[in-house]
Design an enzyme around this catalytic site. Structure first.
Site, PDB file in Angstrom:
ATOM      1  N   ARG A 157       1.008  -1.285  -0.497  1.00 31.72           N
ATOM      2  CA  ARG A 157      -0.540   0.155   0.427  1.00 31.72           C
ATOM      3  C   ARG A 157       0.629   1.741   0.247  1.00 31.72           C
ATOM      4  NH1 ARG A 157      -2.111  -3.563   4.332  1.00 31.72           N
ATOM      5  NH2 ARG A 157      -3.700  -3.925   3.268  1.00 31.72           N
ATOM      6  N   LYS A 185      -2.635  -2.893   7.716  1.00 29.07           N
ATOM      7  CA  LYS A 185      -3.241  -2.514   9.101  1.00 29.07           C
ATOM      8  C   LYS A 185      -3.119  -3.267   9.936  1.00 29.07           C
ATOM      9  CE  LYS A 185      -7.190  -1.815   4.692  1.00 29.07           C
ATOM     10  NZ  LYS A 185      -7.747  -2.194   4.568  1.00 29.07           N
ATOM     11  N   HIS A 258      -4.674   2.322  -4.954  1.00 26.89           N
ATOM     12  CA  HIS A 258      -4.824   0.678  -4.758  1.00 26.89           C
ATOM     13  C   HIS A 258      -4.105   0.133  -6.122  1.00 26.89           C
ATOM     14  CE1 HIS A 258      -4.513   0.939  -0.610  1.00 26.89           C
ATOM     15  NE2 HIS A 258      -6.018   0.143  -0.459  1.00 26.89           N
ATOM     16  N   ARG A 261      -1.205  -1.613  -6.605  1.00 25.38           N
ATOM     17  CA  ARG A 261      -1.542  -2.733  -5.936  1.00 25.38           C
ATOM     18  C   ARG A 261      -2.462  -4.083  -6.086  1.00 25.38           C
ATOM     19  NH1 ARG A 261      -1.883  -4.618  -0.461  1.00 25.38           N
ATOM     20  NH2 ARG A 261      -3.281  -5.226   0.718  1.00 25.38           N
ATOM     21  N   HIS A 284      -3.915 -10.254   3.405  1.00 24.09           N
ATOM     22  CA  HIS A 284      -4.924 -10.375   3.468  1.00 24.09           C
ATOM     23  C   HIS A 284      -5.428 -11.371   4.611  1.00 24.09           C
ATOM     24  CE1 HIS A 284      -6.027  -8.863  -0.864  1.00 24.09           C
ATOM     25  NE2 HIS A 284      -6.085  -7.852   0.451  1.00 24.09           N
ATOM     26  N   TYR A 293      -9.553 -10.794  -6.799  1.00 21.76           N
ATOM     27  CA  TYR A 293      -8.443 -10.903  -8.269  1.00 21.76           C
ATOM     28  C   TYR A 293      -9.421 -11.740  -8.925  1.00 21.76           C
ATOM     29  CZ  TYR A 293      -7.131  -7.207  -4.991  1.00 21.76           C
ATOM     30  OH  TYR A 293      -6.394  -6.184  -4.660  1.00 21.76           O
TER      31      TYR A 293
END
Length: 313
Positions: A157, A185, A258, A261, A284, A293
């Site tokens: 990110r 995160k 993003h 990414r 993730h 994706y």
């Protein structure tokens, strides 16, 4: 006394709670503040100034107003409505737990359903054009090239990269087996490999670009990526750089924070990478997040099939 708290006072206490007790980031708190200010304005227009006076009908009307918009306020996307309603629900839940109100009128209100939104990814040709766009004869160009190569080469990110210090990458330009440690995160740590192109761009920035950028700057900074004033590059400036370089590269597709990414993940899956490997690289928590994706790559396969097979149409 419960039931007689003015709305602004409870909102202020709730935002303090997010910052101090829950350790929410400044970005998260700012988002809650915007959504709750919108909520307070809406209630004020309905003559509601105390949280105890809010009814389920008020909360439902607020959600509907965000979804449909009006002459003064444009309609918000379903995801934005859901985010705002989540902030409202959190506020009312906090108010009950804190003793400011007795009831939570938002419990039974649900956000509008939103369709699955596929991530935006650039084609490989577009990525290559973007990576070639910076002017490598200037310190700014060397910085932008290094940042772009790391964005695409690691799937990081923007916030994660602009938070790096020089010491965080000191081994990357000398040890080909060294990896990059990132904090995502919730300060969740992950280790990602760094390819040769990103290493070379990073080395050029550290050797030729960063020292020139810091000439004449007051004081020193540990920041890896700096601006022309010698201070740490902000997330907003990095995003603006990405859009500027995309324009230089002649890319007309929509560019967001993003984009690189998403392109990283999509191209890995197109190349045969296992979805769980991509999950680890992206950081993730759930593979379900990464699997979106795979829908992008299936759509790509369908487009190729329709264009290339003589009996596809």
């Amino acid at each position: 006394m419960a039931g007689q708290e003015a709305l602004p006072r409870v909102v202020g206490s709730f935002l303090d709670h997010l910052t101090v007790e829950r350790g929410a980031s400044a970005h998260t708190v700012a988002g809650y503040r915007r959504d709750l200010a919108r909520y307070a304005d809406f209630l004020a227009e309905r003559g509601v100034t105390e949280l105890s006076a809010v009814t389920e009908a008020d909360v439902t009307a607020f959600s509907a107003a965000l979804h449909t918009g009006d002459a003064e306020r444009p309609a918000l996307a379903p995801s934005s409505v859901a985010r705002a309603l989540s902030a409202v629900k959190s506020l009312h839940r906090f108010a009950v737990e804190d003793g400011a109100t007795l009831d939570n009128p938002a419990t039974g209100v649900s956000p509008p359903k939103s369709g699955r939104r596929l991530p935006k990814a650039l084609s490989l040709d577009q990525v290559q054009a973007l990576l070639a766009a910076p002017d490598l004869d200037t310190p700014i160009g060397l910085r932008d090239a290094a940042l772009l190569e790391l964005l695409y080469g690691t799937g990081a990110r923007i916030t994660e990269l602009v938070s790096l210090d020089v010491d965080d990458v000191s081994l990357l330009t000398h040890d080909p087996d060294a990896a990059l440690r990132l904090f995502g995160k919730g300060r969740k740590e992950r280790i990602v490999p760094v390819g040769s192109y990103a290493r070379a761009a990073l080395d050029a920035w550290l050797v030729r670009g960063r020292p020139a950028m810091l000439e004449g700057a007051r004081g020193s900074t540990p920041a890896l990526f700096v601006n022309t004033r010698g201070a740490r590059l902000s997330r907003q400036s990095a995003w603006a750089m990405l859009r500027e370089q995309a324009e230089r590269a002649g890319i007309t597709a929509e560019i967001g924070p993003h984009t690189m990414r998403h392109s990283f993940a999509t191209h890995l899956l197109d190349g045969g990478a296992d979805v769980r490997v991509v999950q680890e690289l992206l950081g993730h928590a759930s593979v379900a997040t990464t699997q979106i994706y795979t829908l992008v790559t299936v759509e790509h396969l369908r487009e190729v099939f329709l264009a290339a097979h003589p009996r596809a149409r």
